[in-house]
Design a protein around this motif. Structure first.
Motif, PDB file in Angstrom:
ATOM      1  N   ASP A  58       5.758  -0.047  -2.768  1.00  0.00           N
ATOM      2  CA  ASP A  58       4.639   0.668  -2.155  1.00  0.00           C
ATOM      3  C   ASP A  58       4.354   0.127  -0.761  1.00  0.00           C
ATOM      4  O   ASP A  58       4.084   0.893   0.175  1.00  0.00           O
ATOM      5  CB  ASP A  58       3.403   0.556  -3.050  1.00  0.00           C
ATOM      6  CG  ASP A  58       2.303   1.544  -2.683  1.00  0.00           C
ATOM      7  OD1 ASP A  58       2.584   2.466  -1.886  1.00  0.00           O
ATOM      8  OD2 ASP A  58       1.179   1.416  -3.204  1.00  0.00           O
ATOM      9  N   GLY A  59       4.423  -1.190  -0.614  1.00  0.00           N
ATOM     10  CA  GLY A  59       4.159  -1.803   0.688  1.00  0.00           C
ATOM     11  C   GLY A  59       5.221  -1.481   1.720  1.00  0.00           C
ATOM     12  O   GLY A  59       4.913  -1.111   2.865  1.00  0.00           O
ATOM     13  N   SER A  75       5.106   2.118   2.713  1.00  0.00           N
ATOM     14  CA  SER A  75       3.919   2.344   3.559  1.00  0.00           C
ATOM     15  C   SER A  75       4.194   1.945   5.001  1.00  0.00           C
ATOM     16  O   SER A  75       3.841   2.671   5.947  1.00  0.00           O
ATOM     17  CB  SER A  75       2.737   1.522   3.026  1.00  0.00           C
ATOM     18  OG  SER A  75       2.371   1.907   1.732  1.00  0.00           O
ATOM     19  N   ASP A  98      -1.330  -1.120   1.808  1.00  0.00           N
ATOM     20  CA  ASP A  98      -1.096  -1.547   0.429  1.00  0.00           C
ATOM     21  C   ASP A  98      -1.621  -2.948   0.150  1.00  0.00           C
ATOM     22  O   ASP A  98      -1.242  -3.574  -0.830  1.00  0.00           O
ATOM     23  CB  ASP A  98       0.399  -1.456   0.078  1.00  0.00           C
ATOM     24  CG  ASP A  98       0.644  -1.639  -1.414  1.00  0.00           C
ATOM     25  OD1 ASP A  98      -0.189  -1.146  -2.204  1.00  0.00           O
ATOM     26  OD2 ASP A  98       1.638  -2.270  -1.792  1.00  0.00           O
ATOM     27  N   CYS A  99      -2.470  -3.457   0.974  1.00  0.00           N
ATOM     28  CA  CYS A  99      -3.169  -4.723   0.736  1.00  0.00           C
ATOM     29  C   CYS A  99      -4.272  -4.810   1.776  1.00  0.00           C
ATOM     30  O   CYS A  99      -4.444  -3.902   2.586  1.00  0.00           O
ATOM     31  CB  CYS A  99      -2.224  -5.934   0.808  1.00  0.00           C
ATOM     32  SG  CYS A  99      -1.311  -6.123   2.351  1.00  0.00           S
ATOM     33  N   ASP A 140      -5.700   0.719   1.926  1.00  0.00           N
ATOM     34  CA  ASP A 140      -5.405   0.081   0.640  1.00  0.00           C
ATOM     35  C   ASP A 140      -5.858   0.989  -0.500  1.00  0.00           C
ATOM     36  O   ASP A 140      -6.641   1.924  -0.300  1.00  0.00           O
ATOM     37  CB  ASP A 140      -6.103  -1.278   0.565  1.00  0.00           C
ATOM     38  CG  ASP A 140      -5.463  -2.231  -0.437  1.00  0.00           C
ATOM     39  OD1 ASP A 140      -4.534  -1.817  -1.164  1.00  0.00           O
ATOM     40  OD2 ASP A 140      -5.894  -3.399  -0.504  1.00  0.00           O
ATOM     41  N   SER A 192      -1.462   6.175  -3.955  1.00  0.00           N
ATOM     42  CA  SER A 192      -0.740   4.926  -3.745  1.00  0.00           C
ATOM     43  C   SER A 192      -1.135   4.357  -2.387  1.00  0.00           C
ATOM     44  O   SER A 192      -1.814   5.028  -1.596  1.00  0.00           O
ATOM     45  CB  SER A 192       0.774   5.175  -3.779  1.00  0.00           C
ATOM     46  OG  SER A 192       1.159   6.001  -2.684  1.00  0.00           O
ATOM     47  N   GLY A 193      -0.703   3.126  -2.089  1.00  0.00           N
ATOM     48  CA  GLY A 193      -0.974   2.568  -0.762  1.00  0.00           C
ATOM     49  C   GLY A 193      -0.343   3.423   0.316  1.00  0.00           C
ATOM     50  O   GLY A 193      -0.939   3.699   1.361  1.00  0.00           O
ATOM     51  N   CYS A 194       0.884   3.867   0.065  1.00  0.00           N
ATOM     52  CA  CYS A 194       1.570   4.748   1.008  1.00  0.00           C
ATOM     53  C   CYS A 194       0.835   6.084   1.103  1.00  0.00           C
ATOM     54  O   CYS A 194       0.783   6.690   2.179  1.00  0.00           O
ATOM     55  CB  CYS A 194       3.016   4.952   0.548  1.00  0.00           C
ATOM     56  SG  CYS A 194       4.072   5.811   1.719  1.00  0.00           S
ATOM     57  N   SER A 248       7.051   5.802  -3.230  1.00  0.00           N
ATOM     58  CA  SER A 248       5.913   4.898  -3.472  1.00  0.00           C
ATOM     59  C   SER A 248       5.142   5.307  -4.718  1.00  0.00           C
ATOM     60  O   SER A 248       4.750   4.458  -5.528  1.00  0.00           O
ATOM     61  CB  SER A 248       4.978   4.879  -2.255  1.00  0.00           C
ATOM     62  OG  SER A 248       4.070   5.966  -2.261  1.00  0.00           O
ATOM     63  N   ASP A 258       5.184   2.745  -7.864  1.00  0.00           N
ATOM     64  CA  ASP A 258       3.927   2.026  -8.086  1.00  0.00           C
ATOM     65  C   ASP A 258       3.216   2.485  -9.357  1.00  0.00           C
ATOM     66  O   ASP A 258       2.127   2.006  -9.669  1.00  0.00           O
ATOM     67  CB  ASP A 258       2.997   2.187  -6.877  1.00  0.00           C
ATOM     68  CG  ASP A 258       2.181   0.917  -6.613  1.00  0.00           C
ATOM     69  OD1 ASP A 258       2.786  -0.166  -6.533  1.00  0.00           O
ATOM     70  OD2 ASP A 258       0.946   1.008  -6.511  1.00  0.00           O
TER      71      ASP A 258
END
Length: 573
Positions: free
Chosen positions: A90-91, A94, A143-144, A166, A196-198, A229, A233
């Protein structure tokens, strides 16, 4: 392992009947739709034919105006921008999404993926210092970041602005960034909370395009990355995620990016129709392997690649990481399994907490998932990293893993996650006390019944119901995933055709040929993974019951219907 078959509540009979008539479909199909909350022709049309125009207005998300304004300022002034993201799929997707867009408008940008083993999860001090030392004006983190209040404060003190995208649950303290995009904030009115983060990053770019009159086709070109993603995820495939996943699969199957095309070729799945499961089991693990074994920046590089030769070289490296990952996964899972079965006390417990300082940090999450499947109980796998015990946790059923770990927070250095999966870090000398307390919490919370895996049955059907039209409509329930899972059916009183057999390296699987006497003369093919122990039941020439999903099997270009059998039981039971 004993499994309980539990029938889902059927849909309201009148609604099912009316929907069946309106759509001209079988009652069983109409019931599946009503169970999913789809009761009208229009709702069915949206479900079966998702449209990108169904996406919500991105400006409904809190702080979106601020985020769009700050990005535009960076573009107008040609500021130096750092795109920061987590090292998982996902990160990295993204970061690739955001970089693919902003490189059209900003010359001076970079991306930053933290080192899993040196920096750990989330926004790191090293990342902030890198931004300061290299004179970045703006950090866009994806994603964070929702729990990085202190890191944002540090960046602010250096004169660096932050935009956070996020999707994880926030703490009570929200970072003082220029903009925080997260639909899970309590005061965020955005109607869909499960992006999702993306996906959050995509909504940011959607808003920017709308505000500055950029054709949305520009970002629709990135939907292949977005669906990767969503699938990897394991977010719910409902609402907007379903729309994004539907069109993302269209893009992935018709014109994937050079990087994804390379990964698909290396995974041996080019030339076939790709589905969510292909991402979960083939594409996602390869992108994850880079961050697990070496560094996640190679995953971003291949996703951003515009050169086939570069993508091919990166793809080969990523594939080699994946082979290492698979070996580590297998070996550590076997070691952990043996630790459990050799310890009578551990076998009797309702949870598993294992620590081994030599296990590879990059695969402990996979190992936790595998042991959860094998023993069906909450599982935590820990190893040593930077002088601390760190690892991953997985849950079962309705057990709230995040809440249970939170009750031990005084023993932890940090933790994060959600109900079904979490990560945690603690001092090594606290592992024993953590194991004791966590086990006590699980013992107090889970009953013996909770320890039995439940298979939820959508409907009872006859094999004779499984005709081409039924299968064709069922296929349109895709993309499948959490909250829109593949329907599971039960058929009673089936018999072995006489040709079912054991298959697999250790003869652990069943290749089934099934008949349903008095209803149809057809023979139905099925596969029952890891259920070789049922061979004697099916060979007794006595009727038995099966619960299964209906899938398609592609072999040498030929596609056939296959029953993916989840469990078998003698009819008397």
């Amino acid at each position: 392992m004993q499994k309980e078959w539990k029938n889902k509540e059927p849909g309201d009979p009148n609604k099912v009947k009316n929907l069946s008539a309106a759509l001209g479909v079988d009652i069983a199909i109409a019931n599946l739709l009503v169970q999913r909350g789809i009761t009208t022709f229009e709702e069915s049309k949206k479900f079966f034919r998702p449209k990108l125009s169904d996406l919500h207005d991105p400006f409904l998300m809190k702080d979106m105006d601020k985020a769009v304004g700050r990005l535009h300022k960076a573009i107008e002034n040609q500021e130096k921008v750092l795109v920061y993201g987590d090292y998982d799929v996902d990160g990295t997707t993204s970061v690739a999404l955001m970089c693919s867009f902003i490189r059209k408008f900003i010359k001076d940008y970079e991306y930053y993926i933290p080192d899993r083993y040196v920096e750990g999860y989330g926004v790191s001090t090293q990342g902030i210092e890198y931004a300061k030392n290299n004179n970045f004006d703006l950090i866009i983190v994806l994603d964070c970041g929702i729990k990085a209040a202190d890191k944002v404060d540090l960046a602010t003190s250096y004169g660096i602005d932050f935009i956070i995208c996020d999707h994880h649950n926030p703490d009570d303290v929200i970072p003082k960034a220029v903009a925080v995009l997260n639909p899970k904030q309590e005061d965020c009115p955005y109607p869909y909370k499960e992006l999702s983060g993306c996906g959050v990053g995509f909504k940011f770019l959607q808003a920017y395009c709308v505000r500055h009159h950029i054709p949305l086709d520009v970002i629709y070109d990135y939907l292949d990355v977005v669906v990767v993603s969503i699938a990897a995820d394991i977010v719910p495939i409902t609402g907007e995620n379903r729309v994004l996943a539907y069109w993302g699969l269209q893009k992935l199957n018709s014109a994937p990016s050079i990087g994804l095309k390379t990964i698909i070729q290396n995974a041996g799945i080019s030339g076939q129709e790709l589905r969510i499961n292909d991402i979960v089991f083939k594409i996602g693990p390869r992108l994850n392997a880079s961050g697990r074994i070496e560094h996640g920046n190679k995953s971003v590089r291949i996703l951003l690649s515009e050169n086939e030769e570069e993508a091919s070289l990166l793809g080969s490296k990523i594939d080699s990481f994946n082979e290492i990952r698979k070996t580590l996964d297998r070996d550590i899972t076997n070691q952990a399994y043996q630790m459990i079965v050799d310890n009578e006390e551990m076998i009797q417990q309702k949870c598993t907490v294992l620590y081994n300082r030599d296990w590879h940090k990059g695969v402990v999450g996979i190992v936790a998932s595998r042991l959860t499947e094998q023993f069906y109980r909450p599982t935590i796998i820990l190893t040593e990293s930077n002088g601390l015990a760190t690892g991953s946790a997985r849950s079962v059923g309705s057990f709230d893993l995040y809440e249970a770990i939170g009750k031990c927070s005084d023993l932890l250095e940090s933790y994060g996650g959600h109900m079904f999966a979490a990560g945690l870090t603690l001092k090594i000398d606290k592992v024993g006390e953590f194991r004791r307390r966590f086990n006590h919490i699980v013992e107090e919370t889970l009953s013996e019944k909770d320890m039995v895996q439940t298979i939820e049955i959508d409907a009872k059907v006859s094999l004779s119901d499984i005709n081409p039209k039924f299968v064709r409509i069922l296929k349109q329930f895709e993309p499948l995933g959490p909250h829109n899972s593949a329907p599971i059916f039960v058929t009673e009183d089936v018999l072995d055709h006489g040709t079912s057999r054991l298959v697999g390296k250790s003869l652990e699987h069943l290749k089934l040929d099934l008949v349903e006497p008095n209803r149809t003369t057809a023979v139905f093919s099925g596969i029952a993974f890891s259920q070789g122990h049922y061979f004697n039941i099916i060979k007794q020439a006595m009727p038995f019951d099966i619960c299964y999903m209906i899938t398609e099997n592609e072999f040498r270009g030929k596609v056939t219907t296959q029953l993916n059998v989840k469990d078998i039981r003698s009819h008397e039971s």
